[in-house]
Design an enzyme around this catalytic site. Sequence first.
Site, mmCIF file in Angstrom:
data_model
loop_
_atom_site.group_PDB
_atom_site.id
_atom_site.type_symbol
_atom_site.label_atom_id
_atom_site.label_comp_id
_atom_site.label_asym_id
_atom_site.label_seq_id
_atom_site.Cartn_x
_atom_site.Cartn_y
_atom_site.Cartn_z
ATOM 1 N N TRP A 181 0.841 -1.209 0.000
ATOM 2 C CA TRP A 181 0.000 0.000 0.000
ATOM 3 C C TRP A 181 0.871 1.252 0.000
ATOM 4 O O TRP A 181 0.545 2.262 -0.599
ATOM 5 C CB TRP A 181 -0.917 -0.018 1.223
ATOM 6 C CG TRP A 181 -1.808 1.191 1.325
ATOM 7 C CD1 TRP A 181 -3.063 1.315 0.809
ATOM 8 C CD2 TRP A 181 -1.515 2.436 1.960
ATOM 9 N NE1 TRP A 181 -3.576 2.565 1.081
ATOM 10 C CE2 TRP A 181 -2.642 3.279 1.792
ATOM 11 C CE3 TRP A 181 -0.420 2.939 2.648
ATOM 12 C CZ2 TRP A 181 -2.701 4.573 2.293
ATOM 13 C CZ3 TRP A 181 -0.478 4.236 3.137
ATOM 14 C CH2 TRP A 181 -1.598 5.043 2.956
ATOM 15 N N HIS A 182 1.999 1.156 0.696
ATOM 16 C CA HIS A 182 2.883 2.324 0.788
ATOM 17 C C HIS A 182 3.589 2.627 -0.521
ATOM 18 O O HIS A 182 3.985 3.764 -0.754
ATOM 19 C CB HIS A 182 3.920 2.123 1.885
ATOM 20 C CG HIS A 182 3.375 2.341 3.257
ATOM 21 N ND1 HIS A 182 2.656 1.389 3.942
ATOM 22 C CD2 HIS A 182 3.423 3.426 4.071
ATOM 23 C CE1 HIS A 182 2.287 1.868 5.124
ATOM 24 N NE2 HIS A 182 2.738 3.109 5.229
ATOM 25 N N GLY A 183 3.754 1.623 -1.349
ATOM 26 C CA GLY A 183 4.411 1.889 -2.624
ATOM 27 C C GLY A 183 4.540 0.620 -3.436
ATOM 28 O O GLY A 183 4.623 -0.476 -2.883
#
Lengths: 480, 480
Positions: free
Chosen positions: B326-328
């Site tokens: 989700w963060h990257g």
Amino acid sequence: MRNAPLILTRIKIAVFAIFLVAPVLSLAVFGVTDIYGGSDHPEFPRIGQVLKKRGKLDEFGNAVLHRSVAMKEAIRLRSWIGYRLVGFVDTEQVVSGEAGWLFYRADFPQGACLDAGRAARDLTQLETLIDLTRAAGIDMIVSVSPDKSTIYPEMLNQTMRGYWRCQPHDGPLLRAMMRDHAPRLIDHAPPILAAKAQDPGRRLYYATDTHWTPMGAATALRQLLAAVLPGAAIPPPTASSAMLQQQTDLSRMLLLQQTEPAPRPELTWRNALAGLNAGPQAYRTLLIRDSFYGVLLRDLQAVFPGLLELGYSFKGELDTSAIAIADRIIVNSVERSLLPRIERGALDWDSPIVTALVARNRARAEGCMDFAPVPAPLHKLAMPDLPAEMLPCLRVTAQMKKGSADLAIALADNSGAFVPGRAVDLELTRDGAQVTLVLPEGVTAAELDLDPKRAVLSAVEIGRIARPDLASDQRPSETP
Amino acid sequence: MRSAIGAGPVVVFSSPYFIFLFLPVALAIVLGLRRLAFLPAIFLVSVVFYFWSAGPRAALLVGIIIVNYVGALLLRRASARRVLPVFIGLNLLVLFWFKYAHFVGVNLDLLLGTGLGAMTAKITLPAGVSFFVFQAISYLMDVRRGEIGAETSFFRYAAYQSFFPHLIAGPIVRFRDVIGDFIRPRLGIDTFSAGVSRFAHGLMKKVVIADNVAPIADAVFSLPAGEAGFASAWIGAAAYALQIYFDFSGYSDMAIGLAMMFGIRFTENFHRPYASRSITEFWRRWHVTLSSWFRDYLYVPLGGNRGGSLTTYRNLLIVFVATGLWHGAGWTFLCWGLFHGLFLVLERLLVGAPLQRLTAGALRYLYCLPVVLFGWVLFRADDLGRTVDLWSAMLQPFAVESLAQLSERTSATPYSLAAMACGALIFVLPGETSFGLRLMRQAEQRARPVLDLAYSVGALVLSGILVITGTYSPFLYFQF
């Protein structure tokens, strides 16, 4: 007093409201502030662009804020606190050294330090350009003005070393690469360093400006003239008692508006320059320069009457018509910009300046004769032995498949070796599918590279032309 | 923060254009229309805000709002089993397309030579899409579970989904937690004052601390392989830990503060995470709205801890791999999520009971903080090779560096060192209520009004100077 918390709460909200509207309010009350920081106010983007493109609203916002006195005073306050109170300035453009000195951040690369292979390739490319220009009959001289950190590394901040971590490596490496791969470059660092060693108390660069002082500039000028006019007696400059007050550019960027005094060279020395023989009567000299040689402009105009001038920083179209008529071209670049200019700037093969220089070569090549076709394979060719007074010419004809194609002509040196950077890059078009060049002396072979999807070689021929007479073919490599 | 929340220029709360141009206008419009058209006004200014960041892609936000509004209404009528997956899938498709398509394409290229990498290279991530898609999904799931009713008023839902304080970077706000405030906003002088205090505090965290420690982290993480020593590696890791905390929590503080100004209360997002004694506890204190989202909408539907130990561990790992991604879209993010998931499993599996026997201090400084710092190195590094290089340096205490080397490798300045010293307090502060939350509560209750006023005004002035001068880009004007 029971209402004190409420009053303080209201004060806080009022302060917040004033804080939010301060820039726009200052714009409304005081109007647009004068330009500052050496640049015009940013322009407002067009309304149509604002609606269509990301980032245009930021441009609009920047244009508004930049015009407000609130922003200007905030910059001034921040600079004052950094420079006067904390004693360390660290902005995107300016960084502090020791004892109040300021340095331009562009002097120091971000990230990786200089790569020797890259420097070698770039300098070889520059040397190739010089050779090609001289083959065209133009006496081309390239000089490099040292960065301030090259001359005064001891004034870099000795505690906060991160921003100049590459400097001890890059400076000597670049100089070694210049000596090895572009020996004709005039490097102004050695005589300035020698002058500094001789008289450490005489400042040759300003403390809060990126540039050299008049004495530093005069030292460089003497070296240039010795190279351009070998045999001319040029005494070393001496300082007069007359002081020039320089409004320094780095302090101006911080809105601190400092001035620094520096002695001018003696008037007698400057008068002596005007008496130098600058060459044949109609010898036209073009100076392609940045701001370092801008300091020397008057003296150069005295030595080279009718001096033509072209700067790197131009808005709009660059007028290179002077290149078409120059007999001698002096190109100067500050050290930090030299390799970037070669790789992707004003000295790149695609640039207007270099395109105009190549056009001079091609114009001269119209006088080439005795062309003979080379046998297959067309893309690899050996140069015939020519008498010393002749230079080879190369004529390449291509059959175009697309509108344009890039032609790379790699040139082997005396030993027959091809080295990175020793190549000429040209663009062929449907209207210009044939190119003829006068090649430099010492080329023993060439290799041609053309994208077969865009064009194919249809004919390659080698001819000859008389070597041109240049005002100076040999220059001393030692500092006078 | 590196690519965690979007690509391309984003209007952040610390941008001068947001603070001095957008925010005063937004406050004037929404508070001016609070009796007549509070929700439409919020929707309007929020869409303008998003247009400022994403340009014409603001249509994507409006589209997602319409689709999810309709979806929730349909959930009331049709069988949830048929409708819900469709709308969840649509939301995830948007997220996948903009965020993961290129990552998947590149990796398929490596494995199978598909050419998808080139085809997807031009897809760029609209700002905040990870946040508002997750918010939309939480809304649909809560409607499906019967925890809330589907909102029939388009503007109520639109205002909630688009509300600009949380739109770009969270907190991920649940509909049920805030809808009451959207319907009856708690507007008043004290809530506005509390919002100002919180906003000022968050702005200072971001601009004064996070932005000033960032250069240290950037310098260490860009060192060539093998160059970082023990001290510089740990300093770089600590600097990044501070940067990401103060940046992200500062942004959350600003979001919470802004929402308060409009009479809307958001959930807290950070509870002094560096006071944690275990990774389990860390995730109860760090980005709480995200971890609770994954708990409620992924972990629990997977079965949570109801299926036995192995199922629990599997579910934890799945959730944390998803958290990392989700963060990257990158292998380092995936590995970071897995890294944390593994420690969570280890804490349950092996070390949970023994951990409890250690003192809080020992747990924090000998276990949790080092693990978190190692994790941040993985999160920040450009690739796994870089991670291993820095981890190796962190584990070699005998790789001693001189002060000069340390200064060079960390690019420390007085400002970054001061910011790091202030910021490092967070490593030693106890894990009680965050300072920002306490400030806000005190302001709302008008407690300690003098201190509150002094701190808020000081924070605004200091941050404001840094913010407004941050866009200043003077030109080294060559006046010759």
